[in-house]
Design an enzyme around this catalytic site. Structure first.
Site, PDB file in Angstrom:
ATOM      1  N   TYR A  16       0.803  -1.227   0.000  1.00  0.00           N
ATOM      2  CA  TYR A  16       0.000   0.000   0.000  1.00  0.00           C
ATOM      3  C   TYR A  16       0.834   1.273   0.000  1.00  0.00           C
ATOM      4  O   TYR A  16       0.296   2.361  -0.185  1.00  0.00           O
ATOM      5  CB  TYR A  16      -0.904   0.034   1.234  1.00  0.00           C
ATOM      6  CG  TYR A  16      -1.852  -1.128   1.305  1.00  0.00           C
ATOM      7  CD1 TYR A  16      -2.998  -1.156   0.517  1.00  0.00           C
ATOM      8  CD2 TYR A  16      -1.608  -2.201   2.148  1.00  0.00           C
ATOM      9  CE1 TYR A  16      -3.873  -2.229   0.573  1.00  0.00           C
ATOM     10  CE2 TYR A  16      -2.476  -3.275   2.218  1.00  0.00           C
ATOM     11  CZ  TYR A  16      -3.603  -3.283   1.429  1.00  0.00           C
ATOM     12  OH  TYR A  16      -4.465  -4.341   1.485  1.00  0.00           O
ATOM     13  N   HIS A  21      -4.153   6.428  -1.223  1.00  0.00           N
ATOM     14  CA  HIS A  21      -4.703   6.480   0.135  1.00  0.00           C
ATOM     15  C   HIS A  21      -3.628   6.828   1.165  1.00  0.00           C
ATOM     16  O   HIS A  21      -3.943   7.265   2.260  1.00  0.00           O
ATOM     17  CB  HIS A  21      -5.337   5.129   0.472  1.00  0.00           C
ATOM     18  CG  HIS A  21      -6.661   5.207   1.164  1.00  0.00           C
ATOM     19  ND1 HIS A  21      -7.380   6.369   1.337  1.00  0.00           N
ATOM     20  CD2 HIS A  21      -7.412   4.225   1.740  1.00  0.00           C
ATOM     21  CE1 HIS A  21      -8.502   6.094   1.980  1.00  0.00           C
ATOM     22  NE2 HIS A  21      -8.545   4.801   2.241  1.00  0.00           N
ATOM     23  N   PHE A  67      -4.653  -0.459  10.000  1.00  0.00           N
ATOM     24  CA  PHE A  67      -5.157  -0.089   8.689  1.00  0.00           C
ATOM     25  C   PHE A  67      -6.006   1.171   8.801  1.00  0.00           C
ATOM     26  O   PHE A  67      -6.475   1.547   9.872  1.00  0.00           O
ATOM     27  CB  PHE A  67      -5.926  -1.255   8.052  1.00  0.00           C
ATOM     28  CG  PHE A  67      -5.008  -2.254   7.418  1.00  0.00           C
ATOM     29  CD1 PHE A  67      -4.645  -2.127   6.084  1.00  0.00           C
ATOM     30  CD2 PHE A  67      -4.470  -3.293   8.166  1.00  0.00           C
ATOM     31  CE1 PHE A  67      -3.767  -3.031   5.494  1.00  0.00           C
ATOM     32  CE2 PHE A  67      -3.594  -4.200   7.594  1.00  0.00           C
ATOM     33  CZ  PHE A  67      -3.240  -4.065   6.256  1.00  0.00           C
ATOM     34  N   ASN A  69      -8.987   2.101   8.261  1.00  0.00           N
ATOM     35  CA  ASN A  69     -10.298   2.072   8.912  1.00  0.00           C
ATOM     36  C   ASN A  69     -10.208   1.997  10.428  1.00  0.00           C
ATOM     37  O   ASN A  69     -11.223   2.123  11.111  1.00  0.00           O
ATOM     38  CB  ASN A  69     -11.120   0.888   8.394  1.00  0.00           C
ATOM     39  CG  ASN A  69     -11.409   0.990   6.915  1.00  0.00           C
ATOM     40  OD1 ASN A  69     -11.061   1.964   6.252  1.00  0.00           O
ATOM     41  ND2 ASN A  69     -12.045  -0.025   6.381  1.00  0.00           N
ATOM     42  N   ASN A 115     -13.065   6.732   5.686  1.00  0.00           N
ATOM     43  CA  ASN A 115     -13.160   5.785   6.798  1.00  0.00           C
ATOM     44  C   ASN A 115     -12.135   6.026   7.898  1.00  0.00           C
ATOM     45  O   ASN A 115     -12.403   5.747   9.066  1.00  0.00           O
ATOM     46  CB  ASN A 115     -13.071   4.348   6.281  1.00  0.00           C
ATOM     47  CG  ASN A 115     -14.318   3.948   5.530  1.00  0.00           C
ATOM     48  OD1 ASN A 115     -15.421   4.392   5.851  1.00  0.00           O
ATOM     49  ND2 ASN A 115     -14.158   3.120   4.523  1.00  0.00           N
TER      50      ASN A 115
END
Length: 189
Positions: A16, A21, A67, A69, A115
């Site tokens: 990631y 993001h 993560f 969220n 989120n």
């Protein structure tokens, strides 16, 4: 109120690292590098942590190990441990609703479907923290958002995001001093 904690939102891990993001983490990482500060993993805090001091304004920098969220969990643990109020926190995050390369500073507000912000608001019990929003653009349709934020930007978009990060880092000394109105005028223009 002065800022004592800056959190760069991200999804951890090499899969990631270069995704849209993680733009918030890109800024916080670059800020630490410019101040020759190195992150250390703190499993108890569920984060990589370091400290900087700009013009006698010390500040903790955070890259959550959770993560996106669950970013609120890390933010709550650290803010409670160091007795940092929500108004002393700056969350740096990617923003779909800003064109690629735009950057905006704001105080308070809702989560706007993000989120990470949703969880931080829930964990802190308020949305009254500061946000530095890095524009990553929107894919055009809501069904494409998940795939879009978890993909790598084009070289052109990446450069625009890096330019926005430079503008964001330039206002951090003003932000740390607590002069949010001046910082907003400079970066939101």
């Amino acid at each position: 109120m002065v800022i004592k904690l800056i959190v760069g939102l991200r999804n951890p891990g090499s899969a990631y690292e270069q995704t849209r993001h993680n733009a918030g983490a890109w800024l916080v990482t670059a800020l630490a590098q410019r101040h020759n500060s190195h992150f250390k993993i703190d499993k108890k805090m569920q984060a990589e942590l370091t400290e900087i001091d700009i013009n006698n304004h010390p500040c903790r920098l955070v890259l959550p190990l959770t993560f996106m969220n669950h970013s609120g969990q890390t933010t709550r643990i650290i803010s409670q441990f160091y007795k940092i109020e929500p108004g002393e926190i700056l969350i740096v995050h990617d923003e779909l609703d800003l064109p690629v390369g735009r950057i905006k500073l704001k105080t308070g507000g809702g989560h706007g479907g993000h989120n990470g912000l949703r969880d931080i608001t829930a964990q802190l019990g308020t949305g009254e923290f500061h946000r530095l929003r890095i524009g990553i653009g929107h894919p055009g349709h809501k069904d494409l958002v998940h795939q879009y934020v978890l993909s790598r930007p084009s070289m052109h978009d990446r450069q625009q995001i890096y330019d926005a990060i430079d503008r964001g880092i330039a206002i951090i000394p003003i932000v740390l001093s607590g002069d949010m109105a001046r910082a907003m005028n400079q970066v939101n223009a």
